[in-house]
Design a protein around this motif. Structure first.
Motif, PDB file in Angstrom:
ATOM      1  N   LEU A 186      44.946   8.655   8.969  1.00 34.00           N
ATOM      2  CA  LEU A 186      46.245   8.816   9.671  1.00 34.00           C
ATOM      3  C   LEU A 186      46.195   8.440  11.123  1.00 34.00           C
ATOM      4  O   LEU A 186      47.242   7.959  11.844  1.00 34.00           O
ATOM      5  N   ARG A 187      45.180   9.070  11.678  1.00 31.43           N
ATOM      6  CA  ARG A 187      45.021   8.887  13.154  1.00 31.43           C
ATOM      7  C   ARG A 187      44.943   7.513  13.583  1.00 31.43           C
ATOM      8  O   ARG A 187      45.368   7.076  14.625  1.00 31.43           O
ATOM      9  N   THR A 188      44.276   6.671  12.830  1.00 26.56           N
ATOM     10  CA  THR A 188      44.144   5.390  12.899  1.00 26.56           C
ATOM     11  C   THR A 188      45.466   4.577  12.884  1.00 26.56           C
ATOM     12  O   THR A 188      45.974   3.895  13.882  1.00 26.56           O
ATOM     13  N   ARG A 189      46.470   4.833  11.869  1.00 27.99           N
ATOM     14  CA  ARG A 189      47.701   4.352  11.782  1.00 27.99           C
ATOM     15  C   ARG A 189      48.526   4.667  12.700  1.00 27.99           C
ATOM     16  O   ARG A 189      49.504   3.758  13.282  1.00 27.99           O
ATOM     17  N   LEU A 190      48.289   5.875  13.507  1.00 28.36           N
ATOM     18  CA  LEU A 190      49.182   6.065  14.408  1.00 28.36           C
ATOM     19  C   LEU A 190      48.975   5.719  15.897  1.00 28.36           C
ATOM     20  O   LEU A 190      49.617   5.725  16.797  1.00 28.36           O
ATOM     21  N   GLN A 191      47.699   4.956  15.876  1.00 27.61           N
ATOM     22  CA  GLN A 191      47.245   4.389  16.980  1.00 27.61           C
ATOM     23  C   GLN A 191      47.370   5.142  18.497  1.00 27.61           C
ATOM     24  O   GLN A 191      47.873   4.827  19.287  1.00 27.61           O
ATOM     25  N   LEU A 192      46.413   6.163  18.378  1.00 27.56           N
ATOM     26  CA  LEU A 192      46.128   7.115  19.690  1.00 27.56           C
ATOM     27  C   LEU A 192      45.189   6.355  20.637  1.00 27.56           C
ATOM     28  O   LEU A 192      44.475   5.586  20.179  1.00 27.56           O
ATOM     29  N   SER A 193      45.527   6.815  21.919  1.00 26.99           N
ATOM     30  CA  SER A 193      44.624   6.304  22.893  1.00 26.99           C
ATOM     31  C   SER A 193      43.070   6.986  22.670  1.00 26.99           C
ATOM     32  O   SER A 193      43.210   7.997  21.991  1.00 26.99           O
ATOM     33  N   ASP A 194      42.099   6.622  23.457  1.00 29.52           N
ATOM     34  CA  ASP A 194      40.818   7.003  23.171  1.00 29.52           C
ATOM     35  C   ASP A 194      40.555   8.704  23.731  1.00 29.52           C
ATOM     36  O   ASP A 194      40.048   9.462  22.762  1.00 29.52           O
ATOM     37  N   GLU A 195      41.427   8.954  24.748  1.00 31.67           N
ATOM     38  CA  GLU A 195      41.385  10.379  25.037  1.00 31.67           C
ATOM     39  C   GLU A 195      42.037  11.177  24.003  1.00 31.67           C
ATOM     40  O   GLU A 195      41.393  12.491  23.933  1.00 31.67           O
ATOM     41  N   ALA A 196      43.133  10.924  23.541  1.00 35.08           N
ATOM     42  CA  ALA A 196      44.027  11.565  22.378  1.00 35.08           C
ATOM     43  C   ALA A 196      43.094  11.446  21.233  1.00 35.08           C
ATOM     44  O   ALA A 196      43.198  12.880  20.601  1.00 35.08           O
ATOM     45  N   ARG A 197      42.664  10.549  20.861  1.00 32.93           N
ATOM     46  CA  ARG A 197      41.599  10.699  19.689  1.00 32.93           C
ATOM     47  C   ARG A 197      40.539  11.864  19.555  1.00 32.93           C
ATOM     48  O   ARG A 197      40.346  12.460  18.742  1.00 32.93           O
ATOM     49  N   ASN A 198      39.884  11.914  20.851  1.00 29.82           N
ATOM     50  CA  ASN A 198      38.742  12.743  21.187  1.00 29.82           C
ATOM     51  C   ASN A 198      39.434  14.108  20.961  1.00 29.82           C
ATOM     52  O   ASN A 198      38.893  14.924  20.882  1.00 29.82           O
ATOM     53  N   GLU A 199      40.635  14.378  21.676  1.00 33.07           N
ATOM     54  CA  GLU A 199      41.277  15.702  21.620  1.00 33.07           C
ATOM     55  C   GLU A 199      41.379  16.040  20.116  1.00 33.07           C
ATOM     56  O   GLU A 199      41.535  17.019  19.851  1.00 33.07           O
ATOM     57  N   ILE A 200      41.913  15.308  19.342  1.00 37.35           N
ATOM     58  CA  ILE A 200      41.915  15.543  17.757  1.00 37.35           C
ATOM     59  C   ILE A 200      40.849  15.983  17.270  1.00 37.35           C
ATOM     60  O   ILE A 200      40.634  16.882  16.364  1.00 37.35           O
ATOM     61  N   LEU A 201      39.900  15.242  17.658  1.00 39.09           N
ATOM     62  CA  LEU A 201      38.343  15.475  17.423  1.00 39.09           C
ATOM     63  C   LEU A 201      38.134  16.846  17.611  1.00 39.09           C
ATOM     64  O   LEU A 201      37.359  17.755  16.595  1.00 39.09           O
ATOM     65  N   ASP A 202      38.290  17.320  18.574  1.00 36.45           N
ATOM     66  CA  ASP A 202      37.648  18.605  19.225  1.00 36.45           C
ATOM     67  C   ASP A 202      38.603  19.804  18.370  1.00 36.45           C
ATOM     68  O   ASP A 202      38.278  20.644  18.314  1.00 36.45           O
ATOM     69  N   TYR A 203      39.823  19.355  18.430  1.00 38.09           N
ATOM     70  CA  TYR A 203      40.903  20.313  17.609  1.00 38.09           C
ATOM     71  C   TYR A 203      40.111  20.513  16.120  1.00 38.09           C
ATOM     72  O   TYR A 203      40.165  21.832  15.751  1.00 38.09           O
ATOM     73  N   VAL A 204      39.879  19.550  15.530  1.00 36.10           N
ATOM     74  CA  VAL A 204      39.401  19.655  14.319  1.00 36.10           C
ATOM     75  C   VAL A 204      38.234  20.297  14.259  1.00 36.10           C
ATOM     76  O   VAL A 204      37.832  21.438  13.541  1.00 36.10           O
ATOM     77  N   SER A 205      37.160  20.078  15.176  1.00 31.38           N
ATOM     78  CA  SER A 205      35.790  20.663  15.222  1.00 31.38           C
ATOM     79  C   SER A 205      35.949  22.341  15.641  1.00 31.38           C
ATOM     80  O   SER A 205      35.142  22.911  15.177  1.00 31.38           O
ATOM     81  N   ASP A 206      36.757  22.518  16.602  1.00 34.30           N
ATOM     82  CA  ASP A 206      37.019  23.914  16.931  1.00 34.30           C
ATOM     83  C   ASP A 206      37.958  24.774  16.242  1.00 34.30           C
ATOM     84  O   ASP A 206      37.997  25.929  16.639  1.00 34.30           O
ATOM     85  N   ILE A 207      38.647  24.350  15.389  1.00 34.73           N
ATOM     86  CA  ILE A 207      39.821  24.991  14.524  1.00 34.73           C
ATOM     87  C   ILE A 207      39.407  26.430  13.948  1.00 34.73           C
ATOM     88  O   ILE A 207      38.119  26.446  13.495  1.00 34.73           O
ATOM     89  N   SER A 208      40.065  27.305  14.239  1.00 35.81           N
ATOM     90  CA  SER A 208      39.687  28.737  13.663  1.00 35.81           C
ATOM     91  C   SER A 208      41.261  29.443  14.018  1.00 35.81           C
ATOM     92  O   SER A 208      42.092  28.898  14.408  1.00 35.81           O
ATOM     93  N   GLU A 209      41.048  30.790  13.376  1.00 38.57           N
ATOM     94  CA  GLU A 209      42.254  31.554  13.294  1.00 38.57           C
ATOM     95  C   GLU A 209      42.768  31.853  14.956  1.00 38.57           C
ATOM     96  O   GLU A 209      43.949  32.162  15.156  1.00 38.57           O
TER      97      GLU A 209
END
Length: 538
Positions: A186-209
């Motif tokens: 879905l991230r690919t289809r939405l066509q984010l910039s490199d910086e925004a893609r990395n932010e999603i990457l960090d959000y997924v990696s660090d997610i907790s309650e």
């Protein structure tokens, strides 16, 4: 109170007949109306048009936007300039025949206009509609009515994706490789910039309650970053992507799981509109079924459009983020247009003369070549999905490089960062697993594409004639090894494609049949004739 754009969208159909709402305005009508009424620059802000012609051409009637109403004869009326609208009804006894004449008087700050003989218009209802606008609103503004999420800001796309991430996390407090693969697609289809893609990457990696953003705050962010008239379409699209991601991760196609139930009030969608999003997912996944051909895709799209109309939802809402099998919004539009369907687009076979087309199809039917024609659009759509999936794989390789760089920085900074190293290694492993899942999805698409390239029922006699030479016997045996005899008791057995054959095998079958001329009309007719003659002399 709702915004002016929302009010018009919700009430404009009350003014009479032949009213078309964006984004489902037929493209030809929209073009004719904007050219005739000299407002081409407003095309993306048009909420509705009322076709005042008797033959559906669309170049007479009304256009409504968030700031103005335009009439083909009387021109532009800015809502902020309208002072009063009056409905008039007079009895006329001309020529001894009594009739009632209705008209609309619009008074602005500088002029008065009397509108008469408006085809399809209920003059009284139009007067009430305009007076409500003048009385109840003071903030008038144009808003984009045609929405594609790829054109939204990175901030908007990040909030949208984070809601999907929340759903995948909240079910079991973990984001597994399958869930991550769907997020990345879905991230690919939405066509984010490199910086925004990395932010999603960090959000997924660090997610907790502790680090997870609330879905409430994220939906509010979506509302703030988009026009009010777009919000319902965005929510339908979001629910569709939530249902699809949940299905892809659990293999359970449902619409009443915990995340949907918990956040239903935030989505502000009726049960009917959630059902609509669910049907879009169900129909979208059906494209991977080898039995679904272009006719079935057309039928499903038509039924979805009817369902949308019945509940007052824009059909385009389920397409604005792309399709559930990986098509971009442009890819869906292209496919539906080729079928003569979808989002105001036209297409299909209109350019071919009716007689010539029927004759052509008749010849193809006799020769038995036309079977694969039923899968041309499906094949093109699957190839587009495959391309999108390969783009995701390319992006994930970049993600892994980003994580490896982070890992190297940790290793270089200190020898006492064992915990951080273990966490970074886990992140890399997770993305490698997601990459494998995405690659598997690409293989599924490729397998589906190759199924559409092979006839489901092989014309054995024709194929035998085309391959009945010593140098081609090996090819004959290879192809026949991928078909299964359906009934050995019949005098003329049926040979069905073995759909469990490998992707590479199917690809080779299609290539052999193509090279031998199985799909070539001239060679096919010749083989048929040879087969018939052989039957006569034997």
């Amino acid at each position: 109170m709702s915004s002016i754009n929302s009010f018009i969208r919700e009430n404009v159909e009350s003014i009479g007949d032949y009213v078309h709402l964006a984004p489902d305005i037929p493209e030809k009508k929209l073009n004719n109306a904007t050219v005739a009424m000299k407002c081409e620059s407003l095309v993306n802000s048009i909420i509705a048009i009322q076709d005042g012609t008797r033959f559906g051409k669309g170049d007479e009637g009304f256009i409504f936007t968030g700031e103005r109403m335009i009439h083909h004869k009387h021109g532009e009326f800015m809502y902020s300039d309208i002072q009063k609208v009056t409905f008039q009804e007079e009895t006329d006894n001309s020529f001894g025949i009594e009739s009632t004449k209705k008209s609309l008087v619009i008074q602005t700050s500088s002029s008065t206009h009397t509108l008469k003989s408006m085809h399809g218009i209920n003059e009284k209802k139009l007067a009430q509609f305009l007076n409500q606008i003048v009385t109840n609103f003071s903030d008038f503004k144009e808003e984009l009515q045609i929405l594609v999420l790829t054109e939204m800001s990175d901030e908007f796309k990040k909030a949208y994706l984070k809601i999907i991430v929340n759903m995948t996390y909240e079910d079991d407090k973990n984001i597994d490789a399958t869930e991550l693969s769907e997020i990345l697609l879905l991230r690919t289809r939405l066509q984010l910039s490199d910086e925004a893609r990395n932010e999603i990457l960090d959000y997924v990696s660090d997610i907790s309650e502790d680090t997870k953003l609330t879905s409430d705050s994220l939906i509010n962010e979506l509302r703030e970053l988009s026009d009010g008239s777009q919000h319902e379409s965005i929510m339908i699209s979001l629910v569709k992507d939530i249902i699809n991601t949940h299905y892809s991760a659990t293999n359970n196609l449902a619409k009443d799981f915990d995340f949907i139930i918990k956040n239903k009030e935030l989505f502000e969608l009726s049960d009917e509109k959630i059902d609509f999003a669910f049907k879009a997912v169900k129909d979208g996944q059906a494209i991977l079924d080898e039995k679904v051909d272009d006719d079935k895709i057309r039928e499903n799209a038509s039924q979805l459009a009817s369902a949308a109309a019945a509940i007052g939802a824009p059909i385009a809402a389920v397409y604005i983020s792309g399709s559930v099998v990986g098509l971009s919004a442009a890819g869906i539009t292209s496919g539906l247009a080729t079928l003569g369907l979808g989002m105001g687009m036209t297409g299909g076979l209109a350019v071919i003369g009716a007689v010539g087309f029927l004759t052509y199809m008749g010849v193809r039917s006799v020769s038995g070549v036309n079977e694969l024609d039923k899968f041309k659009v499906k094949q093109a759509m699957l190839l587009e999905a495959l391309k999108q999936t390969h783009s995701t794989i390319h992006e994930v390789i970049g993600d892994i490089n980003h994580l490896v760089n982070t890992l190297n920085e940790i290793m270089a900074s200190s020898e006492d960062n064992r915990e951080k190293l273990i966490l970074a290694e886990k992140r890399v492993a997770r993305f490698v697993a997601a990459l494998k899942k995405t690659s598997v999805k690409a293989d599924v698409f490729e397998h589906s594409v190759n199924l559409t390239k092979c006839p489901s029922i092989l014309d054995h006699g024709r194929f035998f004639e085309l391959s009945n030479e010593p140098t081609k016997k090996e090819l004959y045996h290879f192809v026949m090894g991928r078909y299964v005899m359906d009934d050995i008791n019949e005098k003329k057995p049926t040979y069905k494609l073995n759909t469990s054959a490998s992707t590479k095998e199917l690809e080779k079958v299609a290539e052999i049949l193509s090279k031998l001329g199985y799909f070539d009309m001239k060679k096919s007719i010749h083989a048929k004739a040879s087969q018939a003659l052989s039957g006569v002399f034997n």
